[in-house]
Write a protein that holds these residues in place. Structure first.
Motif, PDB file in Angstrom:
ATOM      1  N   ALA A 145      38.865  34.641  48.826  1.00  0.00           N
ATOM      2  CA  ALA A 145      37.458  34.922  48.523  1.00  0.00           C
ATOM      3  C   ALA A 145      36.615  33.683  48.787  1.00  0.00           C
ATOM      4  CB  ALA A 145      37.301  35.366  47.070  1.00  0.00           C
ATOM      5  N   ASN A 147      33.193  31.662  47.314  1.00  0.00           N
ATOM      6  CA  ASN A 147      32.334  31.563  46.124  1.00  0.00           C
ATOM      7  C   ASN A 147      31.505  30.282  46.228  1.00  0.00           C
ATOM      8  OD1 ASN A 147      32.967  30.885  42.597  1.00  0.00           O
ATOM      9  ND2 ASN A 147      31.170  31.812  43.527  1.00  0.00           N
ATOM     10  N   VAL A 168      29.813  35.996  45.619  1.00  0.00           N
ATOM     11  CA  VAL A 168      31.216  35.993  46.036  1.00  0.00           C
ATOM     12  C   VAL A 168      31.371  36.828  47.298  1.00  0.00           C
ATOM     13  CG1 VAL A 168      32.104  35.676  43.688  1.00  0.00           C
ATOM     14  CG2 VAL A 168      31.874  37.990  44.612  1.00  0.00           C
ATOM     15  N   VAL A 170      34.250  38.866  49.354  1.00  0.00           N
ATOM     16  CA  VAL A 170      35.592  39.417  49.142  1.00  0.00           C
ATOM     17  C   VAL A 170      35.886  40.521  50.162  1.00  0.00           C
ATOM     18  CG1 VAL A 170      35.521  38.921  46.664  1.00  0.00           C
ATOM     19  CG2 VAL A 170      34.750  41.147  47.497  1.00  0.00           C
ATOM     20  N   PRO A 173      37.521  45.263  46.446  1.00  0.00           N
ATOM     21  CA  PRO A 173      36.734  45.331  45.221  1.00  0.00           C
ATOM     22  C   PRO A 173      37.477  44.813  43.996  1.00  0.00           C
ATOM     23  CG  PRO A 173      37.387  47.545  45.967  1.00  0.00           C
ATOM     24  CD  PRO A 173      37.696  46.599  47.065  1.00  0.00           C
ATOM     25  N   SER A 176      36.695  41.211  43.610  1.00  0.00           N
ATOM     26  CA  SER A 176      35.344  41.056  43.057  1.00  0.00           C
ATOM     27  C   SER A 176      35.352  41.271  41.551  1.00  0.00           C
ATOM     28  CB  SER A 176      34.395  42.047  43.737  1.00  0.00           C
ATOM     29  OG  SER A 176      33.091  41.954  43.194  1.00  0.00           O
ATOM     30  N   GLU A 180      34.250  38.577  38.768  1.00  0.00           N
ATOM     31  CA  GLU A 180      33.154  38.902  37.865  1.00  0.00           C
ATOM     32  C   GLU A 180      33.581  38.722  36.411  1.00  0.00           C
ATOM     33  OE1 GLU A 180      29.654  42.258  37.262  1.00  0.00           O
ATOM     34  OE2 GLU A 180      31.437  42.760  38.444  1.00  0.00           O
ATOM     35  N   SER A 195      28.241  40.615  45.146  1.00  0.00           N
ATOM     36  CA  SER A 195      29.468  40.723  45.924  1.00  0.00           C
ATOM     37  C   SER A 195      29.128  41.180  47.338  1.00  0.00           C
ATOM     38  CB  SER A 195      30.419  41.726  45.254  1.00  0.00           C
ATOM     39  OG  SER A 195      31.647  41.781  45.950  1.00  0.00           O
TER      40      SER A 195
END
Length: 442
Positions: A145, A147, A168, A170, A173, A176, A180, A195
């Motif tokens: 990912a 960030n 983020v 990704v 999901p 994500s 989160e 996201s």
């Protein structure tokens, strides 16, 4: 959660410390044995308000650890943050050699369900490259990912704990959702968790910094024009800033931006643009304007002293590129210092935090003072380069007595020109008409 953060520079140390402060078990990893040994003893390698106290508290409570043992540090981590340096290369692009070395080092030791997250500012496509490298090195698909960080030096703790937004990038999901959850303690005031694709997240960081840098270069170019036209850039700034479409943020004229982010990121985005066959007209202009602006104080000094600064003693207030940091990377003050030394002037400088870093770079080429007023004794002029609060309300009568000549060149527009003239000063600032209240005195 169990988190590993690789790299204990500015971004890595702040990230790891703040995550530990919200209850996570964090291990910060670095190959610099001296730095890790110092951190274990509570020695913080950078100055950032509030950081030392937070490091000490979380380390004492066992949530924050430091090590040089990469395999042990990442073996149990659910999330592995990559926060290594990505310095500017010779062509302006980011040097990712440290990033590739870290990816190779961690690959054999990652949990199968570990999420690898890039926190460093990296070119678009880096996430995809890391994904491919880990796939080849581990023989399986790994979650990678992006960030990006949006931390201001001098306010990094507050920025991390109370973010405007969290971005983020990704591919799944589920990743994500995990991130989160990690950030949920910092998003309790309805701040957005955004996201998107890794490529969009990588691009977001560069575009944000380039736009902020553009605002600085724009207001500086307008300030220089305003000064020539007999206007006052502070009045103009108020006139445009109250327009809700424009606002005031980053529209403060000065001597140019510096630090580890804006110069490097503008140039890296420029290099990316060129690599795709596009013309980065605006990006080039932003960088060129900023580099010219770093010479504005030298130009004013040159004009004031008729081009002859040999033997002059110049006091400087402020060496860091901005207040509340000891960072001198790309600092405008160092550009002025180099120019003054070439001109044969003597330099005496004060800064609340940056003197050790400047001394490490310049040695005894200039004088240093721990007291701001002591720099003025016998000086032919004072130049203000950094907007430290300690410079906002000096004793102007004492300044007048200490200076050989009551000449102040203010690169941060801290004082009112009319009041400075009334106090008997010759006062130069940015984007405002210079005033001279000496009337032949002193």
């Amino acid at each position: 959660m169990k988190i590993a953060v690789i790299g204990t520079g500015y971004v890595g140390l702040v990230t790891g410390t703040c995550f530990s402060n919200s209850g996570n078990d964090v291990t910060c990893i670095d190959i610099d044995e001296k730095k890790i040994a110092g951190l274990k003893q509570g020695e913080i390698p950078i100055y950032e308000p509030g950081l030392k106290e937070m490091v000490l508290r979380n380390a004492e409570e066992g949530r924050l650890k430091f090590t040089t043992d990469t395999p042990a540090g990442v073996r149990e981590a659910e999330i592995v943050y990559l926060a290594v340096g990505t310095p500017q290369g010779d062509d302006g692009s980011a040097d990712l050699s440290a990033m590739w070395a870290v990816v190779k080092a961690i690959a054999p030791h990652l949990r199968e369900d570990a999420i690898v997250v890039t926190k460093s500012t990296v070119p678009v496509g880096t996430n995809a490259t890391i994904y491919g490298m880990l796939q080849e090195l581990t023989g399986r698909d790994c979650d990678v990912a992006s960030n990006p960080e949006f931390l201001k030096e001098g306010a990094a703790i507050d920025d991390f704990m109370k973010p405007d937004r969290v971005v983020v990038g990704v591919r799944r999901p589920e990743v994500s959702d995990k991130l989160e959850q990690l950030y949920s303690p910092f998003l309790r005031t309805e701040k957005p968790f955004l996201s998107m694709s890794p490529e969009s997240a990588e691009m977001t960081k560069y575009v944000a910094n380039a736009l902020l840098a553009t605002k600085i270069s724009f207001i500086n170019e307008m300030a220089n024009l305003c000064e020539k036209m007999g206007g006052d850039i502070n009045d103009v700034r108020r006139g445009i800033g109250h327009d809700s479409r424009i606002g005031f943020a980053f529209l403060f004229p000065g001597v140019g931006y510096g630090g580890s982010c804006f110069p490097k990121d503008v140039r890296a985005l420029n290099a990316m643009t060129v690599s795709k066959g596009l013309e980065p007209t605006m990006l080039r202009a932003v960088d060129e304007i900023n580099e010219r602006q770093k010479s504005v104080m030298a130009n004013k000094l040159d004009a004031h002293f008729g081009g002859d600064l040999s033997g002059k003693r110049i006091a400087i207030w402020g060496l860091a590129f901005k207040p509340e940091t000891d960072d001198i990377r790309e600092a405008p003050a160092l550009v002025l210092v180099d120019w003054l030394l070439e001109k044969g002037a003597a330099v005496v400088a004060h800064d609340p935090e940056a003197i050790p870093n400047v001394r490490a770079e310049l040695g005894d080429k200039i004088e240093y003072s721990e007291r701001r007023m002591a720099t003025l004794d016998g000086a032919d002029a004072l130049c203000i380069l950094t907007d430290w609060k300690a410079y906002h309300q000096p004793d102007f009568a004492e300044m007048y007595q200490l200076l050989k000549e009551p000449v102040v060149l203010d690169g941060r527009n801290l004082y009112d020109p009319a009041r400075m003239a009334a106090r008997g000063y010759c006062y130069h600032s940015i984007g405002r008409v210079s005033v001279d209240g000496r009337n032949g005195k002193k």
